[in-house]
Motif scaffolding. Structure first.
Motif, mmCIF file in Angstrom:
data_model
loop_
_atom_site.group_PDB
_atom_site.id
_atom_site.type_symbol
_atom_site.label_atom_id
_atom_site.label_comp_id
_atom_site.label_asym_id
_atom_site.label_seq_id
_atom_site.Cartn_x
_atom_site.Cartn_y
_atom_site.Cartn_z
ATOM 1 N N VAL A 82 0.847 -1.206 0.000
ATOM 2 C CA VAL A 82 0.000 0.000 0.000
ATOM 3 C C VAL A 82 0.885 1.259 0.000
ATOM 4 C CG1 VAL A 82 -1.620 1.335 1.412
ATOM 5 C CG2 VAL A 82 -2.003 -1.089 1.053
ATOM 6 N N LEU A 89 2.169 7.050 -6.830
ATOM 7 C CA LEU A 89 1.337 8.172 -7.278
ATOM 8 C C LEU A 89 2.044 9.500 -7.013
ATOM 9 C CD1 LEU A 89 -1.434 9.270 -8.320
ATOM 10 C CD2 LEU A 89 -2.127 9.417 -5.944
ATOM 11 N N THR A 102 -2.645 10.855 -13.041
ATOM 12 C CA THR A 102 -3.823 10.488 -12.253
ATOM 13 C C THR A 102 -4.652 9.383 -12.919
ATOM 14 O OG1 THR A 102 -3.811 12.737 -11.458
ATOM 15 C CG2 THR A 102 -5.763 11.484 -10.973
ATOM 16 N N PHE A 105 -2.633 6.111 -12.985
ATOM 17 C CA PHE A 105 -2.553 5.451 -11.682
ATOM 18 C C PHE A 105 -3.846 4.702 -11.384
ATOM 19 C CE2 PHE A 105 -3.571 5.513 -7.142
ATOM 20 C CZ PHE A 105 -2.483 4.818 -6.634
ATOM 21 N N ILE A 106 -4.983 5.374 -11.640
ATOM 22 C CA ILE A 106 -6.277 4.725 -11.350
ATOM 23 C C ILE A 106 -6.434 3.448 -12.167
ATOM 24 C CG2 ILE A 106 -8.791 4.992 -11.668
ATOM 25 C CD1 ILE A 106 -8.500 7.753 -10.511
ATOM 26 N N PHE A 109 -3.787 0.786 -10.873
ATOM 27 C CA PHE A 109 -4.091 0.328 -9.512
ATOM 28 C C PHE A 109 -5.326 -0.571 -9.504
ATOM 29 C CE2 PHE A 109 -6.364 0.591 -5.507
ATOM 30 C CZ PHE A 109 -5.359 0.335 -4.597
ATOM 31 N N MET A 110 -6.379 -0.132 -10.211
ATOM 32 C CA MET A 110 -7.618 -0.918 -10.179
ATOM 33 C C MET A 110 -7.442 -2.267 -10.870
ATOM 34 S SD MET A 110 -10.600 1.949 -10.534
ATOM 35 C CE MET A 110 -11.912 0.753 -10.477
ATOM 36 N N SER A 113 -5.650 -4.481 -8.612
ATOM 37 C CA SER A 113 -6.469 -4.890 -7.462
ATOM 38 C C SER A 113 -7.573 -5.856 -7.860
ATOM 39 C CB SER A 113 -7.109 -3.668 -6.803
ATOM 40 O OG SER A 113 -6.130 -2.746 -6.470
ATOM 41 N N GLU A 115 -9.981 -5.382 -10.265
ATOM 42 C CA GLU A 115 -11.232 -4.800 -10.784
ATOM 43 C C GLU A 115 -11.319 -5.042 -12.294
ATOM 44 O OE1 GLU A 115 -13.636 -3.588 -9.086
ATOM 45 O OE2 GLU A 115 -12.662 -3.461 -7.138
ATOM 46 N N ILE B 44 -4.894 5.201 3.594
ATOM 47 C CA ILE B 44 -3.989 4.054 3.771
ATOM 48 C C ILE B 44 -4.697 2.957 4.564
ATOM 49 C CG2 ILE B 44 -1.838 3.280 4.866
ATOM 50 C CD1 ILE B 44 -0.596 5.949 4.059
ATOM 51 N N LEU B 47 -7.211 1.168 2.429
ATOM 52 C CA LEU B 47 -6.571 0.208 1.529
ATOM 53 C C LEU B 47 -6.101 -1.031 2.289
ATOM 54 C CD1 LEU B 47 -4.549 2.663 -0.717
ATOM 55 C CD2 LEU B 47 -6.348 1.130 -1.479
ATOM 56 N N ARG B 212 -16.416 -0.378 -2.890
ATOM 57 C CA ARG B 212 -15.241 -1.151 -2.452
ATOM 58 C C ARG B 212 -14.022 -0.233 -2.330
ATOM 59 N NH1 ARG B 212 -17.427 -4.544 -6.194
ATOM 60 N NH2 ARG B 212 -16.066 -3.818 -7.853
ATOM 61 N N THR B 214 -11.043 -0.718 -3.264
ATOM 62 C CA THR B 214 -10.221 -0.690 -4.481
ATOM 63 C C THR B 214 -10.788 0.261 -5.539
ATOM 64 O OG1 THR B 214 -11.401 -2.691 -5.084
ATOM 65 C CG2 THR B 214 -9.142 -2.948 -4.273
ATOM 66 N N ILE B 215 -12.036 0.696 -5.367
ATOM 67 C CA ILE B 215 -12.623 1.676 -6.294
ATOM 68 C C ILE B 215 -12.519 3.077 -5.706
ATOM 69 C CG2 ILE B 215 -14.747 2.430 -7.444
ATOM 70 C CD1 ILE B 215 -15.648 -0.493 -7.454
ATOM 71 N N PRO B 218 -8.411 4.799 -4.584
ATOM 72 C CA PRO B 218 -7.567 5.520 -5.552
ATOM 73 C C PRO B 218 -8.185 6.836 -6.005
ATOM 74 C CG PRO B 218 -8.516 3.552 -6.558
ATOM 75 C CD PRO B 218 -8.799 3.471 -5.100
ATOM 76 N N LEU B 219 -9.528 6.876 -6.083
ATOM 77 C CA LEU B 219 -10.192 8.135 -6.465
ATOM 78 C C LEU B 219 -9.953 9.205 -5.406
ATOM 79 C CD1 LEU B 219 -13.645 6.943 -7.862
ATOM 80 C CD2 LEU B 219 -11.810 8.036 -9.135
ATOM 81 N N LEU B 221 -7.590 9.314 -3.189
ATOM 82 C CA LEU B 221 -6.164 9.649 -3.162
ATOM 83 C C LEU B 221 -5.820 10.649 -4.281
ATOM 84 C CD1 LEU B 221 -3.609 8.866 -1.614
ATOM 85 C CD2 LEU B 221 -3.234 7.058 -3.266
ATOM 86 N N CYS B 222 -6.337 10.390 -5.484
ATOM 87 C CA CYS B 222 -6.040 11.284 -6.620
ATOM 88 C C CYS B 222 -6.658 12.656 -6.407
ATOM 89 C CB CYS B 222 -6.550 10.670 -7.916
ATOM 90 S SG CYS B 222 -5.581 9.247 -8.396
ATOM 91 N N PHE B 223 -7.900 12.701 -5.926
ATOM 92 C CA PHE B 223 -8.527 14.001 -5.668
ATOM 93 C C PHE B 223 -7.775 14.763 -4.573
ATOM 94 C CE2 PHE B 223 -12.446 12.405 -7.802
ATOM 95 C CZ PHE B 223 -12.551 13.445 -8.710
ATOM 96 N N VAL B 225 -4.539 14.587 -3.929
ATOM 97 C CA VAL B 225 -3.286 15.135 -4.476
ATOM 98 C C VAL B 225 -3.586 16.340 -5.376
ATOM 99 C CG1 VAL B 225 -1.164 14.614 -5.701
ATOM 100 C CG2 VAL B 225 -2.245 12.848 -4.367
#
Lengths: 154, 326
Positions: A82, A89, A102, A105-106, A109-110, A113, A115, B44, B47, B212, B214-215, B218-219, B221-223, B225
């Motif tokens: 993790v 990122l 961005t 990465f999504i 990563f998905m 994982s 998905e 974190i 995750l 979930r 995993t969905i 990351p969203l 986290l990106c928002f 940053v």
């Protein structure tokens, strides 16, 4: 004493003294205007942290950190993975810029994982659209240029 | 407060703790610090848990009615924190963020059982939200009555006043009273519209919590940053976000409170400015020669000593009870 040494809370208290000591040492030669606040803040913080550390040794550390999920060690296995994803990122964004890093990465990563490809692609496309059309084109937020573009001379 | 001292010293313009990096000359920006300290450790953990933010079973309890009951039940907290927000809004330069943290600190200190703050206690949300709602009308007051803007948006409003030929001051409360009243009602109407929208959309927004990890992770986290790097539109913000993210995670894992760090950062610049002015004017004697300062010092000592006394008393009592049982 043993209980304090085994406690991460106690060690964080000891480690927190370091920046204050360094700041006081660095600011020692400065003028009064420059060093007044670092010295006052540093002195108060070091005294408070010494009291905290001493009381930890005498009476034990009264801390109840939130437990990690079952079977997760903070410095092993899944936790390291993790941290690596988050670090990836944070490295990719300055390197490639928000616009590329961005969604990339999504997507990666998905997929990693487990998905579905369509879901990962859809979310990557949505976030790319959000950054490009909403942030940049509609509300004119100036995102910083990627380092790679600067290095290549664009 | 030490972090607030990074960059140019407010009174002398002396560059400090910048490590030769131009980005730090303007100081450490609040947004990436707060996002790193509070949001990064949660993502974190999300995750690591590999589960949704909330399970449907947990979230099904309560809903809109429970929220209303919580607000009514905590009416006195709302009144106190709203007042804190209004007073903070009236003080130029203090800003809304300080009001929110003051209110949160007040709620924690005055709660009989503060162990659940940060772990789902609704008072931790009610207090800062009341302060936020209170600080906006509070900021209008000095802007309209004295021409002193309480925060950045009020400075813009002051500029608009001057463009349309309005002069802030006592005449705003006499000749232009309808306009001033209109501003007050605009705040009221804005809050009502925001509340209606929030109530209408909450059932859809809450579904995000069931996604979930995993969905959603990351969203988020990106928002985060993206949000962090909007502070100064520099990648320095991303680095600050990362550094404070690590610090926040260490603090969370070792049960160190993170809120005082943010309060120190918010108030550090102001306190340093006025500390320098005071020392320059009165020397070190300001600490015992000025009566109001002495009163404030007594309150400060009492606010530190009382919780220690209360804790020591509690420990003594529990020890005595344990001895009685034996």
């Amino acid at each position: 004493m043993r209980q304090a040494i085994k406690s991460s809370t106690w060690w964080v208290g000891i480690a927190l003294m370091v920046p204050f000591i360094v700041a006081m040492a660095v600011s020692a030669p400065w003028s009064l205007g420059g060093k007044l606040a670092p010295w006052i803040v540093g002195t108060c913080a070091i005294v408070a942290l010494l009291i905290h550390s001493y009381s930890g040794v005498r009476r034990g550390v009264d801390a109840k950190p939130e437990p990690l999920p079952d079977g997760v060690h903070p410095l092993k296995g899944r936790a390291l993975k993790v941290y690596a994803w988050v670090a990836l990122l944070l490295i990719l964004i300055p390197l490639l810029g928000h616009q590329i890093a961005t969604p990339l990465f999504i997507l990666v990563f998905m997929l990693a994982s487990g998905e579905a490809l369509w879901l990962a692609s859809l979310l990557a496309a949505i976030i790319a659209g959000f950054i490009f059309f909403i942030l940049e084109k509609t509300i004119h937020v100036g995102l910083p240029d990627p380092l790679i573009a600067q290095w290549l001379g664009f | 407060m030490l972090i607030a001292q990074v960059g140019f010293a407010p009174n002398t313009g002396f560059a400090r703790f910048d490590f030769g990096w131009d980005y730090l000359l303007d100081g450490v920006t609040l947004v990436p610090v707060v996002l790193g300290l509070f949001a990064m450790p949660e993502v974190i953990d999300l995750l690591l848990r590999r589960s949704a933010i909330a399970s449907e079973e947990t979230a099904a309890h309560g809903g809109m009615g429970q929220g209303l009951r919580d607000a009514v039940h905590n009416w006195w907290l709302i009144a106190r924190c709203g007042t804190i927000g209004t007073v903070c809004g009236m003080i130029p330069g203090l800003g809304g963020l300080a009001a929110e943290w003051f209110a949160y600190g007040h709620a924690v200190q005055t709660a009989k059982d503060s162990s659940m703050f940060g772990k789902g206690d609704v008072r931790g949300v009610i207090a800062p939200e009341s302060a936020t709602a209170g600080q906006k009308p509070g900021a209008i007051l000095p802007t309209v009555a004295f021409g002193i803007p309480g925060n950045g948006s009020m400075a813009v409003l002051l500029g608009v006043f001057l463009i349309v030929g309005l002069r802030p001051g006592p005449e705003m409360l006499r000749e232009n009273l309808p306009l001033t009243s209109m501003m007050v009602w605009t705040v009221v109407a804005g809050n009502i519209i925001a509340a209606i929208l929030a109530l209408a959309l909450q059932n859809y927004m809450v579904k995000l919590c069931y996604l979930r990890a995993t969905i959603i992770a990351p969203l988020i986290l990106c928002f985060m940053v993206v949000g962090a790097s909007l502070a100064t539109k520099s990648f320095g913000d991303v680095l600050i976000f990362a550094v404070f993210g690590v610090l926040g995670y260490i603090f969370k894992r070792s049960d160190w409170p993170r809120v005082p760090l943010v309060i120190g950062l918010v108030l550090g610049y102001l306190s340093e400015t006025f500390l320098f002015i005071t020392v320059d004017r009165y020397g070190i004697a300001w600490m015992w020669e000025r009566p109001i300062v002495v009163i404030i010092e007594i309150f400060m000592i009492a606010s530190i000593a009382y919780p220690i006394y209360r804790k020591a008393k509690g420990t003594r009592e529990s020890r005595r009870q344990a001895e009685d049982v034996e």
